[in-house]
Design an enzyme around this catalytic site. Structure first.
Site, PDB file in Angstrom:
ATOM      1  N   ILE A  78       0.886  -1.166   0.000  1.00 52.36           N
ATOM      2  CA  ILE A  78       0.000   0.000   0.000  1.00 52.36           C
ATOM      3  C   ILE A  78       0.921   1.212   0.000  1.00 52.36           C
ATOM      4  O   ILE A  78       1.837   1.310   0.813  1.00 52.36           O
ATOM      5  CB  ILE A  78      -0.949  -0.001   1.217  1.00 52.36           C
ATOM      6  CG1 ILE A  78      -1.833   1.260   1.221  1.00 52.36           C
ATOM      7  CG2 ILE A  78      -0.197  -0.133   2.526  1.00 52.36           C
ATOM      8  CD1 ILE A  78      -2.891   1.238   2.336  1.00 52.36           C
ATOM      9  N   SER A  79       0.723   2.109  -0.957  1.00 53.33           N
ATOM     10  CA  SER A  79       1.608   3.264  -1.098  1.00 53.33           C
ATOM     11  C   SER A  79       1.512   4.183   0.113  1.00 53.33           C
ATOM     12  O   SER A  79       0.492   4.218   0.813  1.00 53.33           O
ATOM     13  CB  SER A  79       1.256   4.058  -2.354  1.00 53.33           C
ATOM     14  OG  SER A  79       1.487   3.295  -3.514  1.00 53.33           O
ATOM     15  N   GLN A  80       2.583   4.936   0.353  1.00 50.73           N
ATOM     16  CA  GLN A  80       2.563   5.898   1.449  1.00 50.73           C
ATOM     17  C   GLN A  80       1.460   6.926   1.199  1.00 50.73           C
ATOM     18  O   GLN A  80       1.102   7.216   0.047  1.00 50.73           O
ATOM     19  CB  GLN A  80       3.909   6.579   1.586  1.00 50.73           C
ATOM     20  CG  GLN A  80       4.249   7.570   0.491  1.00 50.73           C
ATOM     21  CD  GLN A  80       5.672   8.084   0.600  1.00 50.73           C
ATOM     22  OE1 GLN A  80       6.580   7.523   0.019  1.00 50.73           O
ATOM     23  NE2 GLN A  80       5.856   9.155   1.350  1.00 50.73           N
TER      24      GLN A  80
END
Length: 233
Positions: A78-80
């Site tokens: 999950i991207s920042q």
């Protein structure tokens, strides 16, 4: 009296615990997004509301609001928060837009888009991730999101054209099917490259040509599937 005081303390403690994720999300938005260059109020509001902690594995939930990506299984992440906000802001999403999300992952990006009032079509190449994301999004009431397992390279042609396309995996070369499914005036936000990746924004002009803007260097997991057999340019 003592029992009443104890019950009151327990209720206050429970209320504080329930509100903690909401406060953490607000801090995340203020410290990581507003403090940088995220100014789109629709994006900021959506990311305050979407329960990011639900989109990470239980063992990672204490890190859910950190300024970094997190593993979600199957080699995916999950991207920042900042990257999600930036890509969404660059896509210029408006309420009622039809948006394609390539790389569903845990479903967080799709939830942010849905919270903004978009009609979201989301594709995930890993079947297990697609099924988990679809279940969670339904549990959270995001009935304006459709999720399916499949190769994102080909997009979702029967739902095209899209006002925006956001790709959460790096393509070694620009996927032509995605540019073809972009509406005139629409924007494709995608990381492009292999060892060196750049976040690019492509806007389709009235004649069908693309205006390309390179935003910043990034590091995403690679897109897999048909894109791997395409010639490099």
């Amino acid at each position: 009296m003592r029992r009443t005081s104890l019950l009151l303390c327990l209720l206050v403690a429970c209320a504080a615990a329930m509100d903690e994720p909401s406060q953490a999300r607000s801090r995340m938005v203020e410290q990581q997004l507003v403090a940088r260059d995220i100014t789109d109020e629709a994006v900021l509001s959506a990311m305050r509301r979407v329960p990011r902690e639900r989109f990470v594995p239980p063992e990672e939930q204490r890190y859910a609001f950190g300024d970094h990506p997190l593993p979600i299984g199957h080699g995916a992440t999950i991207s920042q928060p900042y990257v999600v906000a930036l890509m969404t802001q660059l896509a210029h999403v408006k309420r009622g837009d039809r948006v394609l999300n390539v790389g569903t992952g845990s479903g967080y990006q799709a939830a942010v888009l849905a919270e903004m009032g978009a009609e979201v079509y989301s594709i995930e190449v890993v079947t297990d991730l697609a099924e988990r994301a679809a279940t969670l999004l339904a549990e959270l009431g995001y009935d304006n999101v459709r999720v399916r397992a499949g190769d994102g390279y080909r997009g979702w042609p029967e739902a095209a054209p899209f006002s925006a396309i956001i790709v959460a995996a790096a393509a070694p070369t620009l996927p032509r099917p995605l540019t073809e499914q972009l509406a005139v005036g629409g924007r494709l936000v995608i990381p492009v490259g292999e060892f060196v990746q750049d976040l690019q924004v492509l806007e389709k002009r009235p004649r069908g040509d693309l205006h390309v803007e390179t935003v910043l260097p990034v590091r995403f997991v690679p897109m897999v599937g048909e894109v791997e057999s395409q010639p490099r340019h």
